[in-house]
Structure formats: C-alpha cells, structure tokens
Scaffold this active site. Structure first.
Site, PDB file in Angstrom:
ATOM      1  N   LYS A  22       0.836  -1.206   0.000  1.00 11.13           N
ATOM      2  CA  LYS A  22       0.000   0.000   0.000  1.00 11.13           C
ATOM      3  C   LYS A  22       0.873   1.259   0.000  1.00 11.13           C
ATOM      4  O   LYS A  22       0.608   2.200  -0.738  1.00 11.13           O
ATOM      5  CB  LYS A  22      -0.889  -0.013   1.251  1.00 11.13           C
ATOM      6  CG  LYS A  22      -1.481   1.323   1.602  1.00 11.13           C
ATOM      7  CD  LYS A  22      -2.270   1.289   2.874  1.00 11.13           C
ATOM      8  CE  LYS A  22      -1.496   1.617   4.132  1.00 11.13           C
ATOM      9  NZ  LYS A  22      -1.189   3.039   4.362  1.00 11.13           N
ATOM     10  N   ARG A  96      -3.992  10.455   5.415  1.00 12.88           N
ATOM     11  CA  ARG A  96      -2.980  11.494   5.472  1.00 12.88           C
ATOM     12  C   ARG A  96      -2.085  11.497   4.235  1.00 12.88           C
ATOM     13  O   ARG A  96      -1.588  12.545   3.809  1.00 12.88           O
ATOM     14  CB  ARG A  96      -2.133  11.269   6.726  1.00 12.88           C
ATOM     15  CG  ARG A  96      -1.100  12.321   6.945  1.00 12.88           C
ATOM     16  CD  ARG A  96      -0.257  12.009   8.149  1.00 12.88           C
ATOM     17  NE  ARG A  96       0.689  13.086   8.383  1.00 12.88           N
ATOM     18  CZ  ARG A  96       1.838  13.195   7.754  1.00 12.88           C
ATOM     19  NH1 ARG A  96       2.185  12.308   6.857  1.00 12.88           N
ATOM     20  NH2 ARG A  96       2.636  14.213   8.018  1.00 12.88           N
ATOM     21  N   CYS A 120      -4.400   8.268  10.261  1.00  8.62           N
ATOM     22  CA  CYS A 120      -4.243   7.515  11.506  1.00  8.62           C
ATOM     23  C   CYS A 120      -4.072   8.479  12.679  1.00  8.62           C
ATOM     24  O   CYS A 120      -3.353   9.472  12.564  1.00  8.62           O
ATOM     25  CB  CYS A 120      -2.996   6.641  11.440  1.00  8.62           C
ATOM     26  SG  CYS A 120      -3.275   5.023  10.731  1.00  8.62           S
ATOM     27  N   PRO A 126       2.546  16.402  11.202  1.00  6.49           N
ATOM     28  CA  PRO A 126       2.528  17.599  10.355  1.00  6.49           C
ATOM     29  C   PRO A 126       3.097  17.329   8.955  1.00  6.49           C
ATOM     30  O   PRO A 126       3.663  16.259   8.719  1.00  6.49           O
ATOM     31  CB  PRO A 126       3.443  18.559  11.113  1.00  6.49           C
ATOM     32  CG  PRO A 126       4.389  17.673  11.865  1.00  6.49           C
ATOM     33  CD  PRO A 126       3.648  16.414  12.175  1.00  6.49           C
ATOM     34  N   ILE A 127       2.924  18.298   8.035  1.00  5.52           N
ATOM     35  CA  ILE A 127       3.559  18.167   6.718  1.00  5.52           C
ATOM     36  C   ILE A 127       4.477  19.369   6.449  1.00  5.52           C
ATOM     37  O   ILE A 127       4.726  19.743   5.316  1.00  5.52           O
ATOM     38  CB  ILE A 127       2.528  17.996   5.577  1.00  5.52           C
ATOM     39  CG1 ILE A 127       1.522  19.152   5.539  1.00  5.52           C
ATOM     40  CG2 ILE A 127       1.809  16.670   5.657  1.00  5.52           C
ATOM     41  CD1 ILE A 127       0.787  19.257   4.196  1.00  5.52           C
ATOM     42  N   ASP A 128       4.968  19.958   7.553  1.00  3.17           N
ATOM     43  CA  ASP A 128       5.801  21.160   7.403  1.00  3.17           C
ATOM     44  C   ASP A 128       7.039  20.919   6.537  1.00  3.17           C
ATOM     45  O   ASP A 128       7.476  21.800   5.803  1.00  3.17           O
ATOM     46  CB  ASP A 128       6.218  21.674   8.792  1.00  3.17           C
ATOM     47  CG  ASP A 128       6.905  20.602   9.627  1.00  3.17           C
ATOM     48  OD1 ASP A 128       6.371  19.482   9.701  1.00  3.17           O
ATOM     49  OD2 ASP A 128       7.984  20.863  10.187  1.00  3.17           O
ATOM     50  N   LEU A 129       7.584  19.696   6.593  1.00  2.00           N
ATOM     51  CA  LEU A 129       8.817  19.442   5.832  1.00  2.00           C
ATOM     52  C   LEU A 129       8.535  19.375   4.333  1.00  2.00           C
ATOM     53  O   LEU A 129       9.371  19.775   3.518  1.00  2.00           O
ATOM     54  CB  LEU A 129       9.503  18.163   6.323  1.00  2.00           C
ATOM     55  CG  LEU A 129       9.886  18.179   7.811  1.00  2.00           C
ATOM     56  CD1 LEU A 129      10.416  16.820   8.265  1.00  2.00           C
ATOM     57  CD2 LEU A 129      10.932  19.263   8.089  1.00  2.00           C
ATOM     58  N   ASP A 309       5.792   0.540  11.762  1.00  2.00           N
ATOM     59  CA  ASP A 309       4.550  -0.115  11.327  1.00  2.00           C
ATOM     60  C   ASP A 309       4.471  -1.584  11.758  1.00  2.00           C
ATOM     61  O   ASP A 309       3.457  -2.242  11.507  1.00  2.00           O
ATOM     62  CB  ASP A 309       4.401  -0.015   9.795  1.00  2.00           C
ATOM     63  CG  ASP A 309       3.940   1.364   9.358  1.00  2.00           C
ATOM     64  OD1 ASP A 309       3.610   2.185  10.234  1.00  2.00           O
ATOM     65  OD2 ASP A 309       3.907   1.623   8.140  1.00  2.00           O
ATOM     66  N   ILE A 331       9.452   6.843  16.379  1.00  2.00           N
ATOM     67  CA  ILE A 331       9.030   7.598  15.191  1.00  2.00           C
ATOM     68  C   ILE A 331       7.796   8.453  15.476  1.00  2.00           C
ATOM     69  O   ILE A 331       7.752   9.619  15.118  1.00  2.00           O
ATOM     70  CB  ILE A 331       8.748   6.653  13.992  1.00  2.00           C
ATOM     71  CG1 ILE A 331       9.925   5.694  13.758  1.00  2.00           C
ATOM     72  CG2 ILE A 331       8.426   7.451  12.719  1.00  2.00           C
ATOM     73  CD1 ILE A 331      11.222   6.324  13.339  1.00  2.00           C
TER      74      ILE A 331
HETATM   75  C1  UD1 Z   1       4.945   6.793   6.269  1.00  2.00           C
HETATM   76  C2  UD1 Z   1       4.068   5.572   6.114  1.00  2.00           C
HETATM   77  C3  UD1 Z   1       3.604   5.080   7.476  1.00  2.00           C
HETATM   78  C4  UD1 Z   1       4.811   4.863   8.389  1.00  2.00           C
HETATM   79  C5  UD1 Z   1       5.707   6.087   8.414  1.00  2.00           C
HETATM   80  C6  UD1 Z   1       7.008   5.858   9.171  1.00  2.00           C
HETATM   81  C7  UD1 Z   1       3.020   5.953   3.968  1.00  2.00           C
HETATM   82  C8  UD1 Z   1       1.788   6.260   3.203  1.00  2.00           C
HETATM   83  N1  UD1 Z   1       2.920   5.936   5.293  1.00  2.00           N
HETATM   84  O1  UD1 Z   1       4.141   7.788   6.878  1.00  2.00           O
HETATM   85  O2  UD1 Z   1       2.896   3.860   7.292  1.00  2.00           O
HETATM   86  O3  UD1 Z   1       4.357   4.595   9.691  1.00  2.00           O
HETATM   87  O4  UD1 Z   1       6.058   6.485   7.085  1.00  2.00           O
HETATM   88  O5  UD1 Z   1       7.703   4.800   8.626  1.00  2.00           O
HETATM   89  O6  UD1 Z   1       4.056   5.685   3.391  1.00  2.00           O
HETATM   90  N2  UD1 Z   1       7.165  14.649  10.305  1.00  2.00           N
HETATM   91  C9  UD1 Z   1       7.283  16.005  10.541  1.00  2.00           C
HETATM   92  N3  UD1 Z   1       7.042  16.853   9.501  1.00  2.00           N
HETATM   93  C10 UD1 Z   1       6.717  16.439   8.255  1.00  2.00           C
HETATM   94  C11 UD1 Z   1       6.614  15.059   8.018  1.00  2.00           C
HETATM   95  C12 UD1 Z   1       6.844  14.180   9.064  1.00  2.00           C
HETATM   96  O7  UD1 Z   1       7.573  16.413  11.660  1.00  2.00           O
HETATM   97  O8  UD1 Z   1       6.524  17.269   7.356  1.00  2.00           O
HETATM   98  C13 UD1 Z   1       7.410  13.694  11.414  1.00  2.00           C
HETATM   99  C14 UD1 Z   1       6.195  12.857  11.764  1.00  2.00           C
HETATM  100  O9  UD1 Z   1       5.339  13.511  12.666  1.00  2.00           O
HETATM  101  C15 UD1 Z   1       6.831  11.616  12.349  1.00  2.00           C
HETATM  102  C16 UD1 Z   1       8.123  11.475  11.535  1.00  2.00           C
HETATM  103  O10 UD1 Z   1       8.373  12.740  10.966  1.00  2.00           O
HETATM  104  O11 UD1 Z   1       7.159  11.817  13.696  1.00  2.00           O
HETATM  105  C17 UD1 Z   1       8.066  10.441  10.453  1.00  2.00           C
HETATM  106  O12 UD1 Z   1       6.921  10.649   9.664  1.00  2.00           O
HETATM  107  P1  UD1 Z   1       6.860  10.274   8.123  1.00  2.00           P
HETATM  108  O13 UD1 Z   1       8.028   9.444   7.743  1.00  2.00           O
HETATM  109  O14 UD1 Z   1       6.612  11.511   7.339  1.00  2.00           O
HETATM  110  O15 UD1 Z   1       5.567   9.376   8.066  1.00  2.00           O
HETATM  111  P2  UD1 Z   1       4.595   9.298   6.858  1.00  2.00           P
HETATM  112  O16 UD1 Z   1       5.374   9.550   5.602  1.00  2.00           O
HETATM  113  O17 UD1 Z   1       3.388  10.089   7.112  1.00  2.00           O
END
Ligand code: UD1
Length: 427
Positions: A22, A96, A120, A126-129, A309, A331
């Site tokens: 997925k 998300r 979830c 967040p998506i700030d990055l 996961d 994480i």
């Molecule tokens: C992806 C997976 C999810 C998995 C996760 C970690 C998909 C669709 N989902 O989620 O199943 O659990 O990777 O392996 O592939 N963060 C920030 N800012 C951002 C982005 C992330 O602070 O802009 C933080 C998040 O809050 C978290 C960490 O970075 O603490 C990792 O998140 P991220 O790797 O982005 O997870 P997803 O890509 O959402």
C-alpha cells in the site's frame, strides 16, 4: 460497521501470499499526476486507502481504472487534464497520504490545494517538511480555511536538507523535483523500499534520479515525463504481520511472494525471540515446532531499522514470549493505542513515555476490543488468534485501509475468523 469474530487457539498451517505494498502504491498512483500519458500499475493491493486515492485522483479530473482481476491487480491511470487540482478535506481526513499529491500537482500544473491532513490518529503528523521543501523549490505557500495552497510557475532545483527523516516527505519532493528546472539535492532522505520503488517508476517515466534508497538523492529535472508500466513491490509490513501470525500461534506458515531483503530487521528481531525461519528468495517460512518464544528489546527506527509499522504486532508477540521485552517507539508519539486493548485481553504491559514494558508470557482471553488505527488493529487480530474464546474486534475499517482481505488470507491457513457486516471490496 464491520466486526471480526475470531476464535483463538489454532496453530496456523499453510501458505499465505503477500499483496502489493500500500505504501508504495499510494505514491506511485500520485506519480501518475506528473504525466498526461497513461500509467499502468501492477500488483496494486485491494485496500481501502487505494480506493480513497482513486477517488482523490478522479476528483481532480483523472481517469482511474482499478482492475482487480486475479493475479495482476492492474490499475490504469491517466491524468490528461487536471481541472481541479485540489485534495478536499472529505478525502484527506481519512488518509494522510493524500498530501502526496502536493508536489506532483505543483510540478505539473503549477498549483495544488490540499486540506490539512487527518489519517491515523498516531500523533500530530505535520507536513511542514513537505512545505518547506516546496518553498525552497520556489513555490509560494499560503494557508486559509483549513487548506494549504502551493503555487509556482515552474519549480526550480534546490538543496533540501530534511530536519527529520520523512517517508512521504521524501517521496513528495522527489516527485516535485523530477519536473523542476535544474538539479535538486536532497539530504537526510528516507531510505525505505517504498521510496526506491517510487524512484524506479519515475525513472521508467523518464526522470533523472540518482541515489534513491540512500540518504542522499540527486534529481536533474526534465521538461516532461511519459507513461510507464510499473509493478509495485510486495508489502513488507503485511509479510511481517503474517510471520508473527505464524510464530504467535505456534504454526508453520510459508509467507510467499515477499521480498525478504526488505524484512532484514524484522527477521533479525524475530530470530532473537527464538522464532525459527527458513528464508528463501521470495518467501519466508516460519516453523514453530519445538520453539519457545523469548522476549527481546526493540526500538523502532527508520529503514533499515525495525519499522514503526511493525511495533504493535511485535508487542502482541512479546505478550506470548517468556521474560521481559522493552519496546521503544521513536518515530511517532501516541502510537501505543493497542496497549489498553491488549491489557484488557490479559497482557501485562506498562507504558512510560515512549517505552512499553511487556512481561510475558501471559495467557490471553477473549474480549470485545476496538481497532484504533491500522497497525494497532493488526496486533489485536494477532492477539485474538491465541486468545482463549471468541474475540469481537470492532471498527475493522481501520484494517481494511491497509490489509487486503486479511480474514480470507488467515482463514486460508486455518484461522477461525469471520467478518460480520459488509465485506470490503466484494461489491
Ligand atoms: C509513512 C508511512 C507510514 C509509516 C511512516 C514511518 C506511507 C503512506 N505511510 O508515513 O505507514 O508509519 O512512514 O515509517 O508511506 N514529520 C514532521 N514533519 C513532516 C513530516 C513528518 O515532523 O513534514 C514527522 C512525523 O510527525 C513523524 C516522523 O516525521 O514523527 C516520520 O513521519 P513520516 O516518515 O513523514 O511518516 P509518513 O510519511 O506520514
């Protein structure tokens, strides 16, 4: 709302086939935005998140055909015209990963609107990055009425150093960079196999990418990408879940059509717990005869470390292992929602901050339990498979987001599990 009724106690015996990932399929579907040509994706799993992504792409003007015929699970996507480049809240709130359309939309049509994401309930997420990276590539970001808008006539290459490793963030910016003008250097990237899978697809579309699967990715932007036929990787998390299903029930399960190389950390940790496995080229067989499970400490880390996961599923196993297991979630904050339900079934688990201490082995007994997120639900299924009596698992729509017909697959190896309510995907 669908429920699972699971009667525990059977050792699982036989072969389970793993579906496509997925988490590879979602970014690969989003990558179809980058071209007006037809894109064909094979091995797409029949799960609810994929259906959500179909709706998302269709709402923008794309044509999507989800062909769930037997072996191929082939999906054809064409984004000839994207008249409405927006991911609306009704869709984003359930998934998300909808934010994955942000980068490709700005790159292809110069504008993207994405509602602030839900998905979830495991922490702030967040998506700030993603946004900071797009800004560095020349996009203007504004936020109002709960939506983020990114705009750019044409993105340009940039040096992006991620503060924190993010999987979908790496994927989002990787897609954006393929059509940007000039070179983009991304550092501290996620190295997950899903990133590599996406990069392989993009390269097939004509993108110039080096280093995917390492922490440094270099992309040279091109004017245009073309159509492609791409096969999605097997789902390493589904495979890992079935390995634990075999081990926890004391069964003999052949997890087939997987990529063992993507499961190295999981295999190593299970071996430490005493699980006996025979690792083949594209299968892993768990053989429990004479095996006594032992607890082990585990910390979740980015790939190639132990995946977050798989944390909840590992915890279910730890309840059935002798001794103490210390499980640390690095994480996500708030990713221990399965704990209270496992405790209700008889597990001995204490949580302090990011660490859960599991004392085993405790007999589990059936209870009415509630799914709270995708992987937490999988851990409750695993616990129910060894619990005494009949467990009723409510809100299984969380499981349907990411596991293809899990009850049918488990029934195929002897589990007593049935669904009450509408069967997802059997329309
Ligand atoms: C992806 C997976 C999810 C998995 C996760 C970690 C998909 C669709 N989902 O989620 O199943 O659990 O990777 O392996 O592939 N963060 C920030 N800012 C951002 C982005 C992330 O602070 O802009 C933080 C998040 O809050 C978290 C960490 O970075 O603490 C990792 O998140 P991220 O790797 O982005 O997870 P997803 O890509 O959402």
């Amino acid at each position: 709302m669908d429920k699972f009724v699971i009667r525990g106690g059977n050792p699982l015996l036989g072969t389970i086939r793993v579906s496509g990932a997925k988490n590879s399929a979602l970014p690969c579907m989003a990558a179809a935005i980058l071209t007006a040509d037809e894109v064909v994706l094979e091995n797409i799993p029949q799960v609810r998140d994929i259906d959500t992504e179909r709706k998302l792409l269709e709402s923008m003007g794309a044509t999507v055909e989800l062909g769930y015929g037997r072996a191929q699970h082939r999906t054809t996507i064409q984004c000839a015209v994207l008249s409405d480049p927006e991911a609306k809240y009704e869709i984003v709130k359930t998934m998300r990963a909808s934010s994955l359309v942000l980068g490709p939309l700005v790159a292809r049509v110069g504008v993207a609107r994405v509602a602030v994401p839900g998905g979830c309930a495991i922490g702030g997420r967040p998506i700030d990055l993603h946004l900071r990276g797009l800004e560095k590539m020349g996009a203007t970001i504004t936020q109002e009425h709960g939506s983020i808008e990114a705009k750019a006539d044409r993105l340009h290459g940039a040096h992006i150093l991620f503060d924190k490793i993010t999987v979908t963030g790496t994927e989002d910016l990787l897609m954006a960079a393929t059509l940007a003008e000039g070179e983009t250097l991304m550092e501290n990237c996620a190295q997950e196999p899903e990133v590599t899978d996406l990069a392989a697809m993009l390269i097939g579309m004509g993108a110039k990418i080096e280093g995917a699967g390492t922490s440094t990715i270099r992309v040279t932007g091109v004017e245009k990408l073309h159509g492609v036929r791409h096969r999605i990787n097997p789902d390493r998390i589904e495979a890992g879940t079935f390995l634990i299903a075999g081990a926890i029930t004391g069964g003999d399960v052949n997890v087939d059509c997987c990529n063992p190389a993507h499961l190295a950390a999981v295999i190593a940790k299970l071996e430490q717990c005493g699980v006996r496995m025979e690792v083949g080229k594209d299968n892993i067989r768990v053989r429990s005869e004479g095996v006594k499970l032992q607890g082990a400490d585990m910390s979740t880390v980015e790939y190639p470390g132990f995946p977050t996961d798989m944390q909840a599923q590992f915890m279910a196993l730890a309840t059935q292992a002798e001794g103490t297991s210390t499980i640390t979630e690095n994480i996500f904050e708030n990713r221990f929602m399965h704990v209270s339900e496992l405790v209700r079934m008889g597990a001995n688990i204490r949580v302090e901050g990011r660490t859960a201490t599991v004392r085993g082995k405790t007999p589990l007994s059936s209870a009415a339990v509630m799914c709270s997120d995708l992987r937490a639900s999988a851990s409750l299924v695993l616990a129910a498979l060894v619990a005494e009596g009949e467990t009723i698992l409510d809100r299984v729509y969380h499981i349907d987001r990411g596991y293809e017909h899990i009850e049918e697959k488990l029934r195929g190896v002897g589990a007593q599990i049935r669904r009450m309510g509408e069967v997802f995907g059997k329309r």
